[in-house]
Scaffold this active site. Structure first.
Site, short mmCIF file in Angstrom:
data_model
loop_
_atom_site.label_atom_id
_atom_site.label_comp_id
_atom_site.label_asym_id
_atom_site.label_seq_id
_atom_site.Cartn_x
_atom_site.Cartn_y
_atom_site.Cartn_z
N LYS A 11 0.84 -1.19 0.00
CA LYS A 11 0.00 0.00 0.00
C LYS A 11 0.88 1.24 0.00
O LYS A 11 1.83 1.35 0.79
CB LYS A 11 -0.91 0.01 1.24
CG LYS A 11 -2.22 0.76 1.02
CD LYS A 11 -3.14 0.01 0.07
CE LYS A 11 -4.58 0.50 0.15
NZ LYS A 11 -5.47 -0.28 -0.72
N THR A 58 -3.61 -5.58 0.19
CA THR A 58 -3.06 -4.25 0.45
C THR A 58 -3.93 -3.48 1.43
O THR A 58 -3.43 -2.62 2.17
CB THR A 58 -2.89 -3.45 -0.86
OG1 THR A 58 -4.16 -3.17 -1.44
CG2 THR A 58 -2.03 -4.21 -1.85
N ASP A 59 -5.23 -3.77 1.48
CA ASP A 59 -6.09 -3.14 2.48
C ASP A 59 -5.70 -3.57 3.89
O ASP A 59 -5.76 -2.78 4.84
CB ASP A 59 -7.55 -3.50 2.20
CG ASP A 59 -8.51 -2.71 3.08
OD1 ASP A 59 -8.60 -1.48 2.90
OD2 ASP A 59 -9.15 -3.32 3.95
N ARG A 177 28.75 34.37 -7.83
CA ARG A 177 27.48 34.00 -8.43
C ARG A 177 26.47 33.68 -7.35
O ARG A 177 26.81 33.45 -6.18
CB ARG A 177 27.62 32.79 -9.36
CG ARG A 177 28.00 31.50 -8.64
CD ARG A 177 28.01 30.31 -9.58
NE ARG A 177 28.37 29.09 -8.87
CZ ARG A 177 28.29 27.86 -9.40
NH1 ARG A 177 27.89 27.72 -10.65
NH2 ARG A 177 28.63 26.80 -8.70
N GLN A 229 30.07 20.67 -5.98
CA GLN A 229 30.73 19.41 -5.63
C GLN A 229 31.56 19.55 -4.36
O GLN A 229 31.49 18.71 -3.45
CB GLN A 229 31.62 18.94 -6.79
CG GLN A 229 30.88 18.43 -8.01
CD GLN A 229 30.53 19.51 -9.01
OE1 GLN A 229 30.39 20.69 -8.67
NE2 GLN A 229 30.37 19.11 -10.27
N HIS A 257 19.56 27.98 -11.54
CA HIS A 257 20.27 29.09 -12.14
C HIS A 257 19.47 30.39 -12.08
O HIS A 257 18.25 30.40 -12.25
CB HIS A 257 20.60 28.77 -13.60
CG HIS A 257 21.41 27.52 -13.77
ND1 HIS A 257 22.63 27.35 -13.16
CD2 HIS A 257 21.17 26.38 -14.46
CE1 HIS A 257 23.11 26.15 -13.48
NE2 HIS A 257 22.23 25.55 -14.27
#
Length: 301
Positions: A11, A58-59, A177, A229, A257
């Site tokens: 689920k 899944t329930d 920058r 980096q 940017h």
């Protein structure tokens, strides 16, 4: 001839909200999360033979999430993820592994007239605290904690120059920058064998999240960044140094940017280089930088 190579099911997008009420102080604490729980095991015939007998519905998985959230602490999410992941292989002999992903949504207590309000909260950011837990019978727990969606920007203190250039390169070097990114960080813990071991580290999970978030913000703000980096590697190094139980740290940082706009066409208006004040934020394309840094094994004596 076909053969089922791998399968898991369960689920997803189970929304859970839990409130803790302190009767002594009348203070309430809330946690909201989205949970995904997927199971692995001897379920091949449900795929290949249309035989649903091995399928834990899944329930049922969804209901289990709610019941375990009622019966157990949901904080730290690493502990709740481990409790949930261990439940299914322990209860169903044909289920061998469970994979749990938890996204904790941010609710911050309000301050009203300078005081923390006992039961009111606000969403003060899009960031989330996430956890991935896998439990495999006879192998134990693999736990990865995450910080995601943390938006950060600094208007100076970032450069990018000296990079490789060839006939395909048009990017200009810059010594100043804007640096903006959306932090996606993850740290993987040592392997745990039992719920008790996970529970004993509950406070460490909380401290580690705070340390990772603070490290990310501090290094981002203070580092005279030579590149995304170089900055992200410093973040990984610091988290590994501060949190002994962590074996590996990963970052994924998009470089969002902001481009200068040449306005000289309008009466010689200067808006480039040292005169730049108005920029055009870009939605894409953007750089994407990733790394994974692991702890070095102890030296042999």
């Amino acid at each position: 001839m076909a053969s089922l190579a791998a399968a898991r099911y369960g689920k997803d997008n189970v929304r859970v909200y839990k409130v803790h009420r302190d009767p002594a102080t009348k203070v309430q604490t809330v946690t909201e999360m989205t949970v995904c729980c997927l199971l692995e095991g001897d379920v091949e015939t449900s795929y290949t033979k249309a035989d649903n007998s091995p399928v834990v519905a899944t329930d049922t998985v969804k209901n289990t999430i709610y019941i375990l959230a009622k019966q157990n602490p949901v904080n730290p999410p690493e502990l709740f993820g481990a409790i949930l992941a261990a439940h299914f292989p322990n209860k169903y002999s044909h289920i061998h592994a469970a994979h749990v992903s938890i996204t904790v949504h941010r609710w911050t207590r309000m301050n009203v007239d300078g005081k923390p309000h006992p039961h009111s909260f606000l969403r003060d950011g899009a960031e989330t605290r996430n956890v991935d837990v896998t439990f495999r019978r006879n192998e134990g727990f693999t736990i990865t904690s995450k910080l995601a969606g943390l938006l950060v920007l600094k208007s100076t203190g970032s450069a990018f120059h000296g990079f490789h250039r060839d006939e395909f390169t048009t990017l200009k070097e810059t010594w100043d920058r804007i640096l903006s990114t959306e932090v996606d960080a993850a740290w993987t813990w040592k392997r745990y064998q039992t719920i008790g071991q996970v529970q004993s580290d509950a406070n460490n999970f909380e401290r580690a999240f705070d340390a990772a978030r603070n490290t990310t913000l501090k290094i981002f703000a203070e580092d005279n960044s030579a590149s995304v980096q170089a900055t992200m590697y410093k973040m990984c190094e610091k988290i590994l140094a501060d949190v002994p139980g962590v074996e590996a740290v990963e970052y994924a940082l998009p470089n969002k940017h902001y481009f200068e706009i040449d306005l000289s066409w309008h009466k010689g208006l200067k808006n480039t280089g040292k005169d730049a004040e108005v920029y055009a934020p870009q939605s894409g394309p953007n750089g994407l930088i990733k790394c994974r840094v692991v702890r070095k094994p102890a030296s042999k004596l």
